[in-house]
Design a protein around this motif. Structure first.
Motif, PDB file in Angstrom:
ATOM      1  N   GLU A 148       0.670  -1.325  -0.076  1.00  0.00           N
ATOM      2  CA  GLU A 148       0.076  -0.053  -0.075  1.00  0.00           C
ATOM      3  C   GLU A 148       0.986   1.396   0.154  1.00  0.00           C
ATOM      4  N   LEU A 149       2.061   1.220   0.408  1.00  0.00           N
ATOM      5  CA  LEU A 149       3.020   2.487   0.413  1.00  0.00           C
ATOM      6  C   LEU A 149       3.333   2.769  -0.976  1.00  0.00           C
ATOM      7  N   ALA A 150       3.398   1.633  -1.729  1.00  0.00           N
ATOM      8  CA  ALA A 150       3.997   1.868  -3.147  1.00  0.00           C
ATOM      9  C   ALA A 150       3.033   2.550  -4.269  1.00  0.00           C
ATOM     10  N   PRO A 151       1.683   2.236  -3.906  1.00  0.00           N
ATOM     11  CA  PRO A 151       0.505   2.926  -4.741  1.00  0.00           C
ATOM     12  C   PRO A 151       0.371   4.322  -4.261  1.00  0.00           C
ATOM     13  N   LEU A 152       0.429   4.540  -2.765  1.00  0.00           N
ATOM     14  CA  LEU A 152       0.301   5.897  -2.053  1.00  0.00           C
ATOM     15  C   LEU A 152       1.386   6.892  -2.768  1.00  0.00           C
ATOM     16  N   SER A 153       2.733   6.256  -2.988  1.00  0.00           N
ATOM     17  CA  SER A 153       3.960   7.078  -3.656  1.00  0.00           C
ATOM     18  C   SER A 153       3.265   7.454  -4.941  1.00  0.00           C
ATOM     19  N   ALA A 154       2.973   6.557  -5.708  1.00  0.00           N
ATOM     20  CA  ALA A 154       2.825   6.902  -7.105  1.00  0.00           C
ATOM     21  C   ALA A 154       1.508   8.005  -7.359  1.00  0.00           C
ATOM     22  N   LEU A 155       0.721   8.013  -6.263  1.00  0.00           N
ATOM     23  CA  LEU A 155      -0.545   8.806  -6.315  1.00  0.00           C
ATOM     24  C   LEU A 155       0.123  10.278  -6.010  1.00  0.00           C
ATOM     25  N   LEU A 156       0.944  10.187  -5.034  1.00  0.00           N
ATOM     26  CA  LEU A 156       1.510  11.388  -4.485  1.00  0.00           C
ATOM     27  C   LEU A 156       2.404  12.106  -5.843  1.00  0.00           C
ATOM     28  N   ALA A 157       3.257  11.278  -6.515  1.00  0.00           N
ATOM     29  CA  ALA A 157       3.779  11.827  -7.606  1.00  0.00           C
ATOM     30  C   ALA A 157       3.098  12.407  -8.569  1.00  0.00           C
TER      31      ALA A 157
END
Length: 846
Positions: free
Chosen positions: A373-382
């Protein structure tokens, strides 16, 4: 005026022969590509790998993987690019090599192509193995999967050579190929996530790094990017990729990438709806009951579609971004903010409940971990950061009331869905697993509007157990989402704020009869609002910035009553609290302004060519005659057309030339009285294009019509671009050709348009110059090395024109600071602080 010429249609057989000849010639100039292609098939036949790829024993010696490389087989970094995994992959690789690698070798040259193929294949494979090794050190399913992969794939070196060769391509294609390729490869690497996806991405990045080294003599540098239109397209592409990635993962059960959590939506459902009723009736099986409800809620086609509806709406928003719509930016930005909030809440649930099998966003994970879940969150933030950084690009607004209509219609659709759900659900009461009276269905309806993947922490009030109830339960909310998506898509297609088809027709009618001056056609450009006199005899185009109503030229209409129109417009501005400023007007309006006691300053010089007695004779026209003679010798012709009637090969080349010109200037794109690609699409604007025998575009000019009493009397030059590698005197040739053609058609004049902050007379010659004139003269000198307006005026002097001064007229000098801001915003509406800093840096470096 001559009718636009159409392209001569060659016989189909001749066109096929030409294509075949060019294809054969291209392959002859690609010996390295043909050698690699031959080696691919020879090795496949020699090792028996044609049908099913290399056998297990062969694969360990030629295929790329952590295991094979760890055994000391370093050569697998390159040999893996000479095999494929099955016959279909061999055939696909053959097509890609012929279609991509061969043209790339033609661009690069065989030596550079060979170096880039070897370097990008090796570097890409090595980097992919390094990433796979790092991923396998962190507890996660993706790293474990990568650790065991063995792959064969010829595409990395093809992609690497393509990205390296972009350094030698024109600006538009360089940017588009890089952006589309990298975004696609990043998306597949993050969502599909197989070792070959990583290898292709790493090879592409290696090509990007190698290209400027191999093509140092041809590498273009861009400081501030391309046109607004192109920047919007690139941002929309990034958003679309971020949306399509999860959809790709959702429909790819074998996806293993770090952002592939949606693949879990295809997990097996352990119970049917009827069986789950019995499970939930047992108090000792409450945990099993909850898991079964979650799995059942996410199973089937309906829930998958419902889960993807936010992605569909964001994809619609990406289309709005491409069109520059402000509402689309708000939709996509707030949509990503909501997704980030949901992802963050899911992480909090995992941490606080210490239950990695539960997820607010992704349901039950077979291989759950906080990392997923950290990985998708990082992509959304980018993506959110990209949107916030580019907000200035999206300033196109819809007419008032557009989104009120969207909101009310969506609410009405939800109300209808509620009535249908409660009424039909009551009739199908036996089709649910528990009491489903109207009150229960009413309480459950808000859940129908939320994608089920976001309802993992909430127990369902009711679940369907029959097919009719399931259809109602799963699709009533989807219908509301579809209505909203369609309404938003339609809203991005309505005319922009201030644009009225009826007003545009009135404006065009006045431009024809009685007509305007040589620059009046600019009032039809996007961004203008229109004021009409009470009797409809005059119109003035204006735009409001910083409390200033900045006009595009003077009044269009009856010349005899122009002074009255100026007074009426000034009164209209005063009622609205605006300061009127007539910009880019002629001497006649300047005289009226002086009589009113207004300020007046010259801000440009227009060049006019009188056609009746024009003859390019004598020494003063030597450059013009030379351009005409050289064009005739080289088989280059000037062809009239319009953007709509021109063939795709011509319009795409025009776009390429324009993007190259803007990007290689490294400057913010200017607007207002300087037209761009959007202004070319007016069907009444003529294009004069310089074409050679192969239909290649060397240069293009656009010409706006000038009417008087319904008759075409002149043409005004607006857009002019020359390809950097094209016919050098293309502009001289096109302007001279336009003048001769217009003279033949009986027109009175050509206007070569105005050059801002430039004057044919030397500044020292003025006897009545004020401080403002001196300031503008200093500004013109300062900006000359960057924008070259004075050089442009000097170029136009080749045609021995007469000069027409253009003025800015304003009522009060105290309003000059606001007027300056308004003019700056009009010319550079989307310039960011960083672009302004870079522009000032370039000016100071001169």
């Amino acid at each position: 005026m001559a009718e636009p010429a159409t392209r001569t249609r060659r016989p189909v057989r001749q066109r096929r022969r030409t294509v075949l000849t060019r294809g054969t010639s291209m392959l002859r100039r690609a010996p390295v590509t043909l050698g690699l292609l031959a080696g691919l098939w020879i090795l496949a036949a020699a090792t028996g790998s044609v049908l099913h790829g290399p056998s297990r024993d062969v694969a360990h010696n030629v295929s790329l993987g952590i295991a094979s490389f760890s055994d000391g087989h370093a050569w697998v970094l390159w040999t893996s690019g000479l095999f494929a995994s099955r016959l279909s992959e061999y055939l696909l690789a053959t097509v890609v090599i012929v279609a991509v690698a061969a043209p790339v070798e033609n661009i690069s040259g065989s030596g550079r192509f060979a170096v880039s193929a070897v370097a990008t294949q090796g570097a890409g494979a090595a980097a992919a193995l390094a990433l796979a090794q790092i991923a396998s050190m962190v507890p996660n399913a993706w790293g474990l999967e990568l650790h065991g992969h063995l792959i064969e794939d010829p595409l990395p070196w093809v992609i690497g050579t393509l990205l390296a060769a972009t350094a030698a391509m024109p600006t538009l294609w360089r940017r588009r190929i890089r952006m589309v390729t990298v975004v696609f490869l990043v998306t597949t690497a993050l969502f599909a996530g197989h070792l070959q996806d990583l290898t292709r991405l790493c090879a592409a990045l290696a090509g990007l790094a190698l290209g400027p080294i191999l093509f140092r003599d041809r590498t273009h540098t861009t400081t501030l990017g391309g046109t607004i239109r192109e920047q919007r397209t690139l941002v929309a592409l990034v958003v679309a990729a971020s949306v399509l990635g999860p959809m790709l993962a959702a429909f790819s059960p074998h996806a293993i990438g770090p952002l592939s959590a949606l693949r879990e939506l295809f997990g097996q459902v352990p119970y049917t709806a009827r069986e789950l009723v019995d499970v939930c009736a047992d108090p000792t099986l409450q945990g099993e009951c909850r898991k079964g409800q979650q799995a059942l809620r996410l199973s089937g086609f309906g829930p998958v579609v419902a889960n993807l509806m936010p992605a569909v709406v964001l994809l619609v928003g990406a289309e709005g971004l491409r069109r520059g719509r402000r509402a689309a930016w708000l939709l996509v930005t707030w949509g990503h903010a909501a997704l980030i909030a949901a992802a963050a809440a899911s992480i909090i649930v995992r941490i606080t409940e210490r239950d990695e099998a539960r997820s607010l966003v992704y349901g039950v994970h077979r291989h759950g971990s906080l990392y997923q879940e950290l990985a998708p969150l990082s992509a959304l933030l980018a993506v959110l950061i990209v949107l916030l950084a580019t907000h200035r690009l999206f300033d196109v607004r819809a007419p008032r009331g557009t989104y009120r209509h969207v909101f009310l219609t969506t609410v009405a659709a939800a109300a209808v869905a509620l009535v249908v759900y409660v009424a039909v659900g009551s009739l199908l009461a036996d089709g649910f697993d528990r009491d489903s009276g109207p009150v229960t269905l009413l309480r459950d309806f808000p859940h129908r509007l939320v994608p089920p993947v976001y309802l993992q922490l909430f127990d369902p009030p009711v679940l369907p157990s029959t097919t009719p109830a399931t259809v109602l339960f799963e699709w009533v909310g989807v219908a509301v989402w579809i209505v909203f998506a369609v309404l938003m898509l339609r809203s991005f297609m309505v005319p922009v704020l201030g644009h009225s088809p009826a007003d545009e027709q009135r404006v065009r009618a006045l431009l024809r009869s009685p007509g305007g001056d040589s620059l009046s056609w600019m009032i039809t450009w996007p961004g203008n609002s229109y004021w009409f006199s009470d009797n409809g005899a005059h119109t003035i185009a204006y735009r409001v910035h910083s409390g200033v109503a900045l006009t595009t030229g003077g009044p269009v209409g009856d010349p005899a009553t122009r002074a009255g129109a100026v007074d009426a417009f000034a009164a209209y501005c005063q009622r609205n609290g605006w300061t009127p400023c007539f910009y880019s007007v002629g001497e006649d309006l300047a005289v009226i302004a002086r009589e009113h006691g207004w300020g007046c300053v010259q801000i440009a010089e227009e060049t006019m060519i009188d056609l009746p007695d024009l003859a390019f004779k004598g020494k003063k026209f030597q450059d013009v005659r030379t351009s005409l003679n050289r064009a005739a010798k080289q088989g280059i012709e000037a062809r009239w057309t319009t953007f709509a009637e021109a063939p795709l090969s011509v319009t795409s080349r025009i776009v390429e030339i324009s993007e190259e010109w803007v990007a290689d200037k490294g400057l913010p794109e200017m607007g207002f009285t300087l037209g761009g690609l959007d202004e070319l699409k007016d069907p009444e604007v003529r294009l004069l294009v310089a074409l050679d025998a192969d239909e290649h575009v060397h240069g293009v000019t656009s010409w706006m019509p000038v009417f008087r009493d319904g008759e075409l009397v002149g043409l005004t030059l607006d857009f002019m671009r020359r390809h950097s590698d094209g016919f050098p005197p293309a502009m001289e040739f096109l302007i001279a050709s336009a003048a001769l053609s217009a003279q033949e058609d009986g027109l009175e004049f050509l206007s070569l348009s105005g050059a801002p902050l430039a004057s044919a007379a030397d500044a020292s010659d003025g006897d009545d110059r004020g401080a403002l004139d001196d300031l503008l003269d200093l500004l013109g000198h300062t900006l000359e090395p960057v924008y070259g307006f004075r050089s442009l005026l000097a170029f136009k002097a080749k045609f021995q024109p007469r000069y027409r001064p253009m003025y800015m007229v304003f009522p009060d000098s105290t309003a000059l600071p606001g007027i300056g801001m308004a003019v700056s915003h009009a010319y550079l509406p989307n310039m960011s602080f960083e672009q302004g800093r870079q522009l000032m840096s370039r000016i100071l470096q001169r």
